[in-house]
Every structure is written in structure tokens, then in C-alpha cells.
Design an enzyme around this catalytic site. Sequence first.
Site, PDB file in Angstrom:
ATOM      1  N   ASN A 154       0.847  -1.204   0.000  1.00  0.00           N
ATOM      2  CA  ASN A 154       0.000   0.000   0.000  1.00  0.00           C
ATOM      3  C   ASN A 154       0.876   1.245   0.000  1.00  0.00           C
ATOM      4  O   ASN A 154       2.103   1.136   0.003  1.00  0.00           O
ATOM      5  CB  ASN A 154      -0.952  -0.023   1.202  1.00  0.00           C
ATOM      6  CG  ASN A 154      -0.186  -0.178   2.501  1.00  0.00           C
ATOM      7  OD1 ASN A 154       0.630   0.673   2.847  1.00  0.00           O
ATOM      8  ND2 ASN A 154      -0.388  -1.288   3.198  1.00  0.00           N
ATOM      9  N   ASP A 172      -4.363  -6.351   4.849  1.00  0.00           N
ATOM     10  CA  ASP A 172      -5.391  -7.199   5.458  1.00  0.00           C
ATOM     11  C   ASP A 172      -5.347  -8.618   4.904  1.00  0.00           C
ATOM     12  O   ASP A 172      -5.768  -9.555   5.563  1.00  0.00           O
ATOM     13  CB  ASP A 172      -6.783  -6.604   5.197  1.00  0.00           C
ATOM     14  CG  ASP A 172      -6.979  -5.321   5.985  1.00  0.00           C
ATOM     15  OD1 ASP A 172      -6.331  -5.195   7.042  1.00  0.00           O
ATOM     16  OD2 ASP A 172      -7.758  -4.445   5.540  1.00  0.00           O
ATOM     17  N   LYS A 185       7.213 -17.456 -10.994  1.00  0.00           N
ATOM     18  CA  LYS A 185       6.516 -16.262 -11.500  1.00  0.00           C
ATOM     19  C   LYS A 185       5.181 -16.679 -12.130  1.00  0.00           C
ATOM     20  O   LYS A 185       5.138 -17.612 -12.929  1.00  0.00           O
ATOM     21  CB  LYS A 185       7.408 -15.575 -12.537  1.00  0.00           C
ATOM     22  CG  LYS A 185       6.866 -14.253 -12.981  1.00  0.00           C
ATOM     23  CD  LYS A 185       7.813 -13.593 -13.948  1.00  0.00           C
ATOM     24  CE  LYS A 185       7.126 -12.394 -14.560  1.00  0.00           C
ATOM     25  NZ  LYS A 185       7.770 -11.970 -15.774  1.00  0.00           N
ATOM     26  N   PHE A 217      -4.140   2.709  14.946  1.00  0.00           N
ATOM     27  CA  PHE A 217      -4.490   3.698  13.924  1.00  0.00           C
ATOM     28  C   PHE A 217      -5.459   3.021  12.977  1.00  0.00           C
ATOM     29  O   PHE A 217      -5.339   1.823  12.710  1.00  0.00           O
ATOM     30  CB  PHE A 217      -3.246   4.156  13.150  1.00  0.00           C
ATOM     31  CG  PHE A 217      -2.634   5.400  13.709  1.00  0.00           C
ATOM     32  CD1 PHE A 217      -1.943   5.364  14.903  1.00  0.00           C
ATOM     33  CD2 PHE A 217      -2.755   6.624  13.044  1.00  0.00           C
ATOM     34  CE1 PHE A 217      -1.372   6.512  15.432  1.00  0.00           C
ATOM     35  CE2 PHE A 217      -2.196   7.773  13.560  1.00  0.00           C
ATOM     36  CZ  PHE A 217      -1.501   7.723  14.760  1.00  0.00           C
ATOM     37  N   LYS A 253     -13.470  -0.540  15.201  1.00  0.00           N
ATOM     38  CA  LYS A 253     -12.122  -1.123  15.273  1.00  0.00           C
ATOM     39  C   LYS A 253     -11.585  -1.094  16.715  1.00  0.00           C
ATOM     40  O   LYS A 253     -10.943  -2.044  17.157  1.00  0.00           O
ATOM     41  CB  LYS A 253     -11.195  -0.343  14.331  1.00  0.00           C
ATOM     42  CG  LYS A 253      -9.936  -1.080  13.989  1.00  0.00           C
ATOM     43  CD  LYS A 253      -9.253  -0.486  12.771  1.00  0.00           C
ATOM     44  CE  LYS A 253      -7.832  -0.941  12.652  1.00  0.00           C
ATOM     45  NZ  LYS A 253      -7.081  -0.305  11.599  1.00  0.00           N
TER      46      LYS A 253
END
Length: 397
Positions: A208, A276, A286, A322, A336
Site C-alpha cells: 500500500n 489485510d 513467477k 491507527f 475497530k
Amino acid sequence: MKKKRILLIVTGGVASYKALELLRLLAKDNFDLECVLTDNTKKFINILMFESLLGKKVFTELFSLNETSEMNHIQLANNFDLILVVPATANFIGKISNGLADDLASTILMATKTPTFFAPGMNVNMWENRIVKKNLQKLKDIGYKIINPSHGKLACGQIGVGKLVEIQEIHKIVRNFFNSNNLLKGKKAIVTSGPSIEKLDPVRFLSNFSSGLQGYKIAEQLSRYGAETTLISGPTSIEKPDNVKIRNVDTGIDFLEASIDELPADIFISVAAICDYKMKKVSEHKIKKNKHLEKKFVFEKNVDVLKEISSNNMRPELVIGFSAETEKLVTNTQKKLKEKRCDWIFGNLVSNNKAFNSDSNKVCFINNSDIINWPMMKKEKVAEKIVKEISLFFNKS
Ligand SMILES: Cc1cc2nc3c(=O)[nH]c(=O)nc-3n(C[C@H](O)[C@H](O)[C@H](O)COP(=O)(O)O)c2cc1C
């Protein structure tokens, strides 16, 4: 309260005269001050100016009987709460980073364990010189704090980085050092930061946009407040904070293992953006483009580091999470908080280039009783505010 003692070491460059203003400001704050000048500093400024501001003798000579009979270099090295080197010349930085002790100032630094700040001031080419850079890095790695110079017009006429930072800025750093110092002494903190990378095959991964900056800033502040701090970091390209132990990791599982390995701790702050999901089985080869490509990507839930640490039998007293959301910030963050069983949580919106890859952040602080929206702030300020809250938490209870 006992007055805090500061030793100001002034080395010889065009900015040496600016140390006088620092001395004036620190004297106004009622610090107990002593001053050491290098021999070369005396070529830039008159020693009498320092002595009249201080109202006492300034030390310059290593081998002076008069001076050493009153206070020798060992006494000078060990009698202070803070040592400042302002300005720090390239020469002096080179000497200290290489362990030289050939005058009073450098001998004091060799003989002290006192926290020491260097504020370099020099010509831009000197500042960019790779030897100077290496020497500074060495100082940082050893634990010296460096107050980086600013960009601007230099005395030599060139424009660039190398200008001694504003004296008011150094003054502020000194004040903060004494205000914040030791409030979290004796506490151990673990911070996770940056992205995780989860392999798909030997050449690709899932990740990310997290830059890691927010967690790095929090770790830096925790260390400034005296906490023994470990930063568990995913791949980032930002500079390592001073006085923080770094553990570089890649995957969510690495984050979890390193976090458990660092327990027991008093504070755990999970800022890392851990994916996640991860591949159920990382492909050995590959993955080729072919008809049934989608079948090759079978994902499973990744480890939940925050939840694991919250439920661990060595759970830190304060566990903070966070929550990066793209919608319904408060509702999702509250959910959360409960699911992860943490004590506090900071929700932030990460869509439209907000938070990730930005140097500012707008967070919403949520615990079991409060929801407080903090204004948009630089990540450094957010970190300062979080660590102030942490220090209040530990100093109230
Ligand atoms: C006019 C002049 C200005 C100087 N300014 C600087 C400076 O701003 N920063 C620096 O690192 N060196 C500067 N130097 C070089 C230092 O004075 C020199 O390296 C000296 O050995 C430093 O001594 P010290 O570190 O023992 O105080 C300057 C030299 C001259 C002649």
C-alpha cells in the site's frame, strides 16, 4: 527546583557570533551556563563579549593551570544536563566523529555521557561534502542529536543548505528538551510503521501507499520523552530517528513476530499499514499470464498484529491503534477500537491523497469515553500531541 546546567561549546565559523544570542536567551531562562570556545572561535569573535554576557570566565584552554585548577575538562564534561555545540564547524564534526580530542572542547566531548546537540553551520559545498555527511551520520548513529542547518543565503554569497538554524529555533529545542525530557523515562514503547509487503510470487507483491512518516515521528517523540523506543518498520525511504532501535521487516507475520519479541513493553502503537490479506500460498514461480489467471490468486486474512498484542498475556498497559479509513471515519474507527480491544485509536481518512504520502494528517482521537477531532496538523505535531497525551496518561495514573 535545581537549575538545569548547560555547557555551550562554540566552534569557529562565520556564525560563531550568533552563539551570543543563544547565550542571552538561555541566561534569561535562568539556566546555569558555562561556555567553552575553541581556539579558532577567538579569531571570529572577542572572548570578552561572551564573558561579559555570562558574567564569568569562559573556558578555552586544555592545558591552562588557572582554568583547570578551577574546573578541569573532566569536571566540565560531567557537570551538565545538556551540551550544545553551536555553531558546529565541519572540522569539529570531523574531529568528534573520529574520536579526536586535541583541544578543550573535543576533550570534553570525549569524556562526557551528557546528551549533546550539534547545530552545524557551514558553506553549502562543505555541507554536501560526502565526508561531512558520513561524519554526521556517524554522530547520529552514536546518539548525538543534530539540529540540521537551513536553506538560505550563506555568508559566502552562495545559496543553499548550510545556514545555522535560527537561534530562536535552537532555543525552542533546548526548552522542549527540558520540558519533555524524562516524562516517559523507564517506559518501553514499541511502534510499528510503514507498509507491509506480502509476496504474490518471487517477483511481485501486494502492498500500500503508507510512507511510514507518522510512525517515525511518533517514535522520535517517544524517545525525546525518555522512553526506550523500538520502531518496527516496513520498507520506507525515510530517515531513521535518533536514539530509536529499528527493526526492519517486510510481511505482516514479520511485524507480529518482531512485536511479540519486543514484549514486555508499556506502550504499543500500531501505525503500520499491514495488508489485510496475503496469498494463501505464495507461488514458487513467477505467475504467467494465462487463461485461468484469477484462480492463481487465492487470498487469506493476514495476521492482526494490533489484536494479537491487545490479547497477549504480556499486553502493554497502553495499546494504541491507527485506523486508515476511506469513509464513515468515526463509525468504522469506533468499531475497530472494540474489535481490536485497544485503549485508544486514531482514525484518519486516507482517500484522495490524504494522510498516506502526505506530511500532514487529520486524526480523530477515540477511546471508550471520548471522540475528539484534532485539526489538520503536520505529522510531527500530531506525534507531539499523541506523545503528550501518553505522558499525561502515565503521569496521572
Ligand atoms: C572567514 C572564514 C569563515 C569560516 N566559516 C566556517 C563556517 O561557517 N563553518 C565551518 O565549518 N568552517 C568555517 N571556516 C573554517 C573553520 O574556521 C576551520 O575549519 C577551523 O579549523 C575550525 O576550527 P574549530 O572547529 O576548532 O573551531 C571558516 C574559515 C574562515 C577563514
